[in-house]
Each structure stands twice: as structure tokens, then as C-alpha cells.
Design an enzyme around this catalytic site. Structure first.
Site: not given
Ligand code: M6R
Length: 603
Positions: A2, A27, A75, A99-100, A479, A483, A486, A502, A598
Site C-alpha cells: 500500500c 508499489r 494492495w 498500511n501493514g 534458481e 538468476k 537472466e 553421470h 515480467k
Molecule cells: O508470474 P510467474 O511466477 O507465474 O512467472 C513465472 C516465470 O515466468 C518467472 O518466474 C520467470 O522465470 C522469472 N523471470 C524468473 O526470474
């Protein structure tokens, strides 16, 4: 998360408040509202959705001349995103924005209901205004009533309150949620959750500390802590808006990495007590009637799902499988009605996950969403939702969304374990203790960041990275690799450490970088053996561990944690910062990496 704005002065209040709320749009929000006070009359407007709807609603309203006003973007966390749940919330003669989360809102509400107070919304926030007015009806003046209200409410809050009882005053309070006050040469007074809306208006600001509360009029700002008047420490307001939105960080991703400690507290808020987990959203699911869980997700959310398979089988003793949603869609899956379908999505709009959910719905499965965005497509379609409460995430590379997904899944595993009686009281207690330590584990240490920044210069070339781990550290390795890929555009893979021999071990030479996740709480000796196998073939090794490893080329020491999840979250942050610093050195766009979006709403 929020946003809050407040103003006392001569300006057109509606315009100032709505423009301020626009600055807080980054936000994230799902409804907005304002209330202004002039000549003894409070005018309040609320609208669901974008600020445009509020602008449309207030089209014919004007509020120039001296007066005061408060504004809010919401939010949703408690109660759906609806107009009735939007702020300001009103009593008979007062309005508040908050907020909160008020953790003890249920007890306060119960008490007020028993005294005949009527509630309109499903929010936790509404208790504040009614409690305040209750105190007034018992004979207190507004200042005493506000102070007493703040003493009663527990949790996280930034609050602004206006009341006909004190027409020139805005009351405020802050605990664990940001709130700042500002002023200028014209003696106008401002309140906000962050710098951006005040730039160009306030010249000096004071950032309130936790526990501070008080009141503000045209002529004075009175701040109290522990019943003592505090002398405010005003500082000059900086001028760069984008910088302000990033809270002084270089990138949104960096800000979001640093925010993780706070947002995870929000994930836990109201859901964790000393010896139990409460997820009221799930009251209608009978977990004894469910014999397995099927998770579907994509990307980072898939990795969170993979972590959850370990947690569900270990803690809730329930069979669990995770599938990449785009694969699940076309495999003609065999589904059983006693399976709970769990979709995980930060945005709630990912096309593949949404389609997988539709398949599960058609097959008659109960569906539960773990999502950050209320009212998103996945939330609307699911039977029930647990919101992760990360707030909006601007960096395309997900960080705090992942952390809060894993935290929510951990809560869920414990909750299911409690319902299925698979967790002893003692175990539940140790898990909850560990869980409550996570916010402090997630505080980024300056020394760690500096060390990673220095190390990153050695990892800008080579022919690839292998992130390796075992158990829940295997999905974490996936993960970490994602990262890095990406935002650095370097090739990286996550691999189960025991699986390297393997096949992938054939790739090993000194130009192959291995990032080894070596927790002390799970299978340390096993992963050490795996790392030795790679070292023997001259791989360059960066070990992340609380235990010093002599054969590692580089070493990042983690703290001495006693629970795997604490080690998990600490290593998660290290990998996020490593990816960030490598990408910074390579000169890449951190917040908007090439070719990525995104929210992936196409197949
Ligand atoms: O909005 P979602 O969590 O469903 O998105 C899934 C993936 O597109 C998302 O996690 C993507 O891999 C990100 N860019 C990871 O950093």
C-alpha cells in the site's frame, strides 16, 4: 504494497493527493481512495482498480482553500480488492488509512462487535477507526483516544487518521512500515510512505522510527515515543524521483533483494503464533481427504514448487509432485480428485500455469493458488488462494517473489502437517522458531555484499557455470543458475550435486565455474565428496558454506545456522547478489534484461 499520502495546507487537496498516489503506483495496488476535510466536513471517495477510476469518480469534486486530506493505494492482504475494502475506512466522524497488518484485529473486532459497533469491510484496518471512536465515546479527547488506540493495536502499521473532533489535525503512527513527515517554507505539512510524492513540495523531511506516533497541524508537528516528546531530526529531501523509488539502490532488483527481510515478515504476519500456523483462507479444505499434491508452475515459481515437494513429503507426509506447467498442459495427465492442485505464480497471469489450472478444474480437483497478486486470473479461477504478500516486484528477475513463495509453502507444509497430525508439538515448535528467525537471516550484511562484489570480477568469462546442491539446495541451485542466466547472459545450469558424475563431469576443466551450495545441516559430507570429484578435475570452485573448504578456489562463508531453511535463505541472497554483481560488471540492464518480460501471458 500500500501507499500513503497526507497533506495540510492551502492547495487543491484532491489534486495533490491523487498526484502523490501516482508517484506511489510503482508499489502496486488494486484500489485507491482519498478523504479531505474542510469547514467541518469530511468528503471521502474510493474506487476499485487504477487511479483513473478514482480521478473519474472525483471529477466534479474540488477541495481548494485551507484544509487537510489523506490518500491511500491498497494492495489487498485481508479481504478482497473491492471498493468497500478500499481505504479510507470511516467511523461516524473519523477516517483512517493504514498500511501493514493489524495482527490482533480479530480480538479487537470481537470486542467492538460485542459493544454494538458495526463493521463495513473485511479488512483488519477498520478496527483502528472504530476503536478510536469507541475511546472518544467513553469520554477521552482525540489525542488520548489515538494514543490508546495505538497502544492496543499490534502488528505493522503506518496510520493516518482525521477526525471531526480535531478538525485541523492529522494523527499518525508508525511501526515496521515506512512513514515520513515533511514541511516547507510555506509551512505546508506532508506525510507519505516514501520520498517520491513529496519531491518538489517538501524541502525537509523526517523519517519516523518504529513506535513513534503523534499529530500534525498547520503550525506544529508533535512526535512521541514511549510517551515522551521527540525532537524530530529533519533532513533535506533529495531531488531524484527514480532514485527515490529505488530507495537509494542502484536497481529495483537490488532494492528487492534488500527488501526480502521485511516482506517475509509480512508473509508470516497474522499466520504464525508461538506454537501453531493459522491459514484462515484454507478453513474449508479438509486435508485428511486429500492424499497427494500436484504443483504446476513456471520458471522461478517452479523452483519454489520443487522446494515444496521436499517440505510437503517431509513435514506433511503427503505425496507431492511438481511439474512445469507448459509440459503438464499437453501430457494428458491422469488426475485424481483426492489430489490438491497447487499453482504457484508471482503474477497470477502466466498463460501456461493458468491453462494447467483450467485442466485441473475440469478434472474436478480442488485448486489452491500461491500468488502475489490478488484478483489476478489465477487467483480468480482458483478455489482458494494464499497471497505471498511480496508487494510489487519491478525487477524482471524474480527475487522477493521467490523468497515469499518458499516461505508461504513452508507455512502451508506446516499447516497441512498440523491438520494431518504428522508433526509432533516439539517439531512444530522448532519449525516455528526457525521460521521466525528468517527475517533476520535475510538482512543483507554489508561485508557479504562487498565480498561478493569483489569476487564477481573473477566470474565474467569461462565456458559456463554449474550451480550444485542437494535436497532443497538442488532447487536453490536451479534458481541461482536461472538468476545468473537472466541478467548476465552467461550460460549456467543448476544440477543435483550427486548427478554430476553421470555426465556433466565430462565438461569440467579450469574454465568451468562450479558454485557449490554446502549447508552444514543437510548432507554436508555427501556434497563435499561431489565437490572433491570436480576439484580433482580442475574445476574452478566457489564454495558457499559455513565450513571452510580448503580445496575451493573461492569461498563465501555463511553463518552458523542450525536449520536448513535458514541456510537456504542465506544462500539464496548470496546467489542473487552474485548474479547482480556479475551482470553489473558486464554492463547489462539489470531490471529489464534482454528478451524477457515480467509477466508471460503467451504460450
Ligand atoms: O508470474 P510467474 O511466477 O507465474 O512467472 C513465472 C516465470 O515466468 C518467472 O518466474 C520467470 O522465470 C522469472 N523471470 C524468473 O526470474
Amino acid at each position: 504494497m500500500c501507499g500513503i499520502i497526507g497533506y495540510i495546507g492551502e492547495r487543491e487537496k484532491k489534486e495533490f493527493l491523487i498526484n502523490g498516489l501516482k508517484e506511489l503506483e510503482y508499489r502496486g495496488y488494486d484500489s485507491a481512495g482519498i478523504a479531505t476535510f474542510k469547514n467541518g466536513h469530511i468528503s471521502s471517495y474510493r474506487a476499485l482498480g487504477k487511479l483513473e477510476n478514482l480521478i473519474h469518480k472525483t471529477d466534479l469534486f474540488s477541495s481548494d482553500g485551507f484544509g487537510l486530506g489523506i490518500g491511500h493505494t491498497r494492495w489487498a492482504t485481508h479481504g478482497k480488492p473491492t471498493e468497500i475494502n478500499a481505504h479510507p475506512h470511516c467511523g461516524e466522524f473519523s477516517h483512517i488509512i493504514h498500511n501493514g497488518i493489524i495482527e490482533n484485529h480479530r480480538e479487537i473486532k470481537k470486542n467492538l462487535l460485542s459493544k454494538g459497533v458495526k463493521f463495513l469491510s473485511q479488512t483488519d484496518s477498520e478496527v483502528i477507526v472504530h476503536q478510536f471512536e469507541k475511546f472518544i465515546s467513553e469520554g477521552m479527547d482525540a489525542k488520548k483516544a489515538f494514543k490508546n488506540t495505538i497502544e492496543i493495536v499490534q502488528g505493522a502499521y503506518a496510520i493516518l487518521l482525521i477526525t471531526k473532533d480535531e478538525p485541523d489535525t492529522i494523527f499518525f503512527a508508525k511501526s515496521r512500515v515506512p512513514l515520513m513527515l515533511g514541511t516547507n517554507r510555506k509551512k505546508e505539512k506532508f506525510m507519505s510512505s516514501s520520498d517520491a510524492p513529496l519531491m518538489g513540495h517538501a524541502t525537509e523531511v523526517v523519517y519516523l522510527e518504529d513506535g513513534e506516533y503523534g499529530w500534525i497541524t498547520k503550525d506544529e508537528i508533535s512526535i512521541f515515543a514511549d510517551e515522551q516528546l521527540v525532537t524530530p531530526k529533519f533532513i533535506t529531501l533529495k531531488k531524484n524521483k527514480i532514485h527515490a523509488q529505488k530507495n537509494g539502490f542502484r536497481f529495483f532488483m537490488e532494492k528487492e533483494i534488500y527488501e526480502q527481510s521485511n516482506v517475509i515478515s509480512e508473509t508470516f504476519m497474522g499466520r504464525v503464533s508461538n506454537d501453531s500456523i493459522e491459514l484462515e483462507e484454507l478453513n474449508n479444505i479438509d486435508f485428511n481427504n486429500i492424499d497427494s499434491i500436484k504443483i504446476c508452475a513456471c520458471g522461478t515459481s517452479y523452483h519454489a514448487g520443487l522446494v515444496a515437494t521436499y517440505l510437503f513429503e517431509r513435514l506433511s507426509k503427503i505425496k507431492c509432485q511438481v511439474e512445469i506447467a507448459s509440459e503438464f498442459r499437453y501430457k494428458e495427465p491422469l488426475l485424481d480428485k483426492k489430489t490438491l492442485f497447487l499453482s504457484i505464480s508471482q503474477s497470477g497471469e502466466t498463460a501456461d500455469t493458468l491453462e494447467a489450472l483450467k485442466i485441473a478444474k475440469i478434472a474436478g480437483l480442488t485448486s489452491l493458488a500461491i500468488c502475489n497478486v490478488d484478483n489476478s486470473s489465477i487467483v480468480r479461477l482458483s478455489d482458494v488462494t494464499l497471497l505471498t504478500r511480496a508487494g510489487i516486484e519491478r525487477g524482471v528477475a524474480s527475487t522477493k517473489a521467490f523468497a515469499t513463495q518458499v516461505a508461504t509453502l513452508w507455512l502451508l507444509a506446516l499447516y497441512i502437517g498440523k491438520n494431518r497430525k504428522t508433526i509432533s508439538k516439539e517439531k512444530m515448535r522448532t519449525e516455528i522458531e526457525a521460521l521466525l528467525r528468517i527475517p533476520s537471516v535475510l538482512v543483507v550484511k554489508n561485508s557479504t555484499h562487498e565480498k561478493i562484489k569483489r569476487l564477481s570480477k573473477r566470474y565474467l568469462h569461462g565456458h559456463g557455470f554449474f550451480f550444485i546442491g542437494r535436497d532443497i539446495f538442488f532447487p536453490l541451485a536451479l534458481e541461482g543458475a536461472l538468476k545468473l542466466k537472466e541478467i548476465s547472459y552467461l550460460h549456467a545450469e543448476g544440477y543435483p550435486a550427486g548427478e554430476m558424475k553421470h555426465g556433466p563431469i565430462a565438461l569440467v576443466d579450469s574454465e568451468l565455474f562450479t558454485i557449490a551450495l554446502m549447508p552444514q545441516t543437510i548432507l554436508y559430507d555427501k556434497i563435499k565428496n561431489n565437490v572433491e570429484e570436480l576439484s580433482a578435475r580442475d574445476a574452478t570452485i566457489l564454495a558457499i558454506s559455513p565450513k571452510k573448504l580448503n580445496l575451493a578456489d573461492d569461498f563465501i562463508k555463511t553463518s552458523n545456522q542450525s536449520h536448513p531453511m535458514s541456510e537456504f535463505f542465506e544462500m539464496m541472497i548470496i546467489m542473487q547478489i552474485l548474479a547482480l554483481e556479475i551482470a553489473v560488471r558486464l554492463g547489462n540492464d539489470i531490471d529489464m534484461p534482454r528478451n524477457l518480460a515480467k509477466s508471460v501471458t503467451v504460450e
